[in-house]
Design an enzyme around this catalytic site. Structure first.
Site, PDB file in Angstrom:
ATOM      1  CG  HIS A 232       0.488   7.166   5.138  1.00  0.00           C
ATOM      2  ND1 HIS A 232       1.619   7.579   5.793  1.00  0.00           N
ATOM      3  CD2 HIS A 232       0.620   5.829   4.981  1.00  0.00           C
ATOM      4  CE1 HIS A 232       2.408   6.532   6.020  1.00  0.00           C
ATOM      5  NE2 HIS A 232       1.820   5.454   5.542  1.00  0.00           N
TER       6      HIS A 232
ATOM      7  CG  HIS B 121      -0.846   1.768   7.271  1.00  0.00           C
ATOM      8  ND1 HIS B 121       0.077   1.308   8.190  1.00  0.00           N
ATOM      9  CD2 HIS B 121      -0.129   2.471   6.353  1.00  0.00           C
ATOM     10  CE1 HIS B 121       1.290   1.730   7.832  1.00  0.00           C
ATOM     11  NE2 HIS B 121       1.196   2.427   6.725  1.00  0.00           N
ATOM     12  CD  GLU B 122      -1.205   2.731   2.697  1.00  0.00           C
ATOM     13  OE1 GLU B 122      -0.715   3.875   2.586  1.00  0.00           O
ATOM     14  OE2 GLU B 122      -0.519   1.721   2.946  1.00  0.00           O
TER      15      GLU B 122
ATOM     16  N   GLY C 265       0.833  -1.199   0.000  1.00  0.00           N
ATOM     17  CA  GLY C 265       0.000   0.000   0.000  1.00  0.00           C
ATOM     18  C   GLY C 265       0.861   1.240   0.000  1.00  0.00           C
TER      19      GLY C 265
ATOM     20  CD  GLN D 299       3.411   5.842   2.436  1.00  0.00           C
ATOM     21  OE1 GLN D 299       2.423   5.335   1.923  1.00  0.00           O
ATOM     22  NE2 GLN D 299       4.370   5.115   2.983  1.00  0.00           N
TER      23      GLN D 299
ATOM     24  CB  CYS E 142       5.035   2.281   7.154  1.00  0.00           C
ATOM     25  SG  CYS E 142       4.655   3.771   6.226  1.00  0.00           S
ATOM     26  CG  LEU E 143       6.581   0.843   1.112  1.00  0.00           C
ATOM     27  CD1 LEU E 143       5.892   1.128  -0.214  1.00  0.00           C
ATOM     28  CD2 LEU E 143       7.799  -0.040   0.903  1.00  0.00           C
TER      29      LEU E 143
HETATM   30  C1  QAP Z   1       0.976  -0.684   4.943  1.00  0.00           C
HETATM   31  O1  QAP Z   1       3.039  -1.326   4.119  1.00  0.00           O
HETATM   32  C2  QAP Z   1       0.530  -1.876   5.745  1.00  0.00           C
HETATM   33  O2  QAP Z   1       9.764  -1.878   6.508  1.00  0.00           O
HETATM   34  C3  QAP Z   1       1.734  -1.015   3.703  1.00  0.00           C
HETATM   35  O3  QAP Z   1      11.718  -2.573   4.819  1.00  0.00           O
HETATM   36  C4  QAP Z   1       1.442  -2.781   6.286  1.00  0.00           C
HETATM   37  O4  QAP Z   1       3.687  -1.920   2.075  1.00  0.00           O
HETATM   38  C5  QAP Z   1      -0.782  -2.056   5.974  1.00  0.00           C
HETATM   39  C6  QAP Z   1       7.758  -2.422   3.515  1.00  0.00           C
HETATM   40  C7  QAP Z   1       0.997  -3.865   7.018  1.00  0.00           C
HETATM   41  C8  QAP Z   1      -1.216  -3.133   6.688  1.00  0.00           C
HETATM   42  C9  QAP Z   1      -0.335  -4.046   7.219  1.00  0.00           C
HETATM   43  C10 QAP Z   1       8.105  -2.107   4.804  1.00  0.00           C
HETATM   44  C11 QAP Z   1       8.779  -2.782   2.641  1.00  0.00           C
HETATM   45  C12 QAP Z   1       6.380  -2.340   3.029  1.00  0.00           C
HETATM   46  C13 QAP Z   1       9.424  -2.174   5.235  1.00  0.00           C
HETATM   47  C14 QAP Z   1       3.980  -1.748   3.239  1.00  0.00           C
HETATM   48  C15 QAP Z   1      10.436  -2.543   4.346  1.00  0.00           C
HETATM   49  C16 QAP Z   1      10.100  -2.836   3.042  1.00  0.00           C
HETATM   50  C17 QAP Z   1       5.336  -1.911   3.775  1.00  0.00           C
HETATM   51 CO    CO Z   2       2.548   3.535   5.475  1.00  0.00          CO
END
Ligand code: QAP
Ligand code: CO
Length: 167
Positions: A137, A133-134, A46, A51, A91-92
């Protein structure tokens, strides 16, 4: 298409509140395509426009294994939510940090798709977590703000240190 730069927490631009999109035009569709490419490249599940330092209410998401189910939410609103669930989020914008957040178990969300067409979606489980979550943001909120202030300052220090070492 283009891969956009992702802001890293605690960048102050992550705290900006996004404005609604008033016309889902070609510029917005290009933003959606670039955000999708950026999310798939990362890879992530996401990404909110905030971001990538664009402060408009646009979200892309894909929870499928094979990048086949891109979901686009423009001007999303949660109409209803119920229950609670704990999920270990990442989170990215907060690379390498994962922690448990409590959110609603089910949400009903209303939004526009990439053609400007309104839709309503009932989501639960991971999809519901990701939507909440999004949307956070777009409101200028990062998931670490749900953690203790001790954890928040440790995460800030870790990411600031890492950024200093990288440049
Ligand atoms: C948000 O998160 C989310 O730390 C999206 O090193 C996450 O795409 C919503 C990511 C979990 C619900 C549950 C994170 C990639 C990606 C990192 C992501 C990383 C590389 C996170
Ligand atoms: Co995020």
């Amino acid at each position: 298409m283009a891969i956009l730069d992702i802001l890293t927490y605690p960048d102050p631009r992550l705290y900006k509140v996004a404005s609604p999109v008033d016309d889902v035009n070609g510029d917005i569709r290009r933003l959606v395509r670039d955000m999708a490419e950026t999310m798939y490249d990362a890879p992530g599940i996401g990404l909110a426009a905030t971001q990538v330092d664009v402060h408009k209410q646009v979200i892309v998401m894909d929870l499928s294994e094979d990048k086949s189910e891109l979901r686009v939410f423009i001007n999303p609103r949660i109409l209803n939510s119920c229950g609670t669930q704990d999920y270990e989020e990442g989170c990215l914008s907060v690379p390498g940090v994962y922690d448990t957040v409590t959110r609603a178990e089910k949400v009903t969300v209303e939004a526009l798709d990439e053609h400007g067409k309104p839709f309503t979606l009932e989501a639960e489980g991971l999809l519901a977590v990701c939507i909440q979550h999004e949307i956070d943001h777009l409101l200028g909120k990062v998931f670490v703000e749900y953690l203790s202030s001790l954890k928040q300052s440790r995460i800030k220090n870790k990411l600031k240190k890492r950024q200093r070492e990288r440049v």
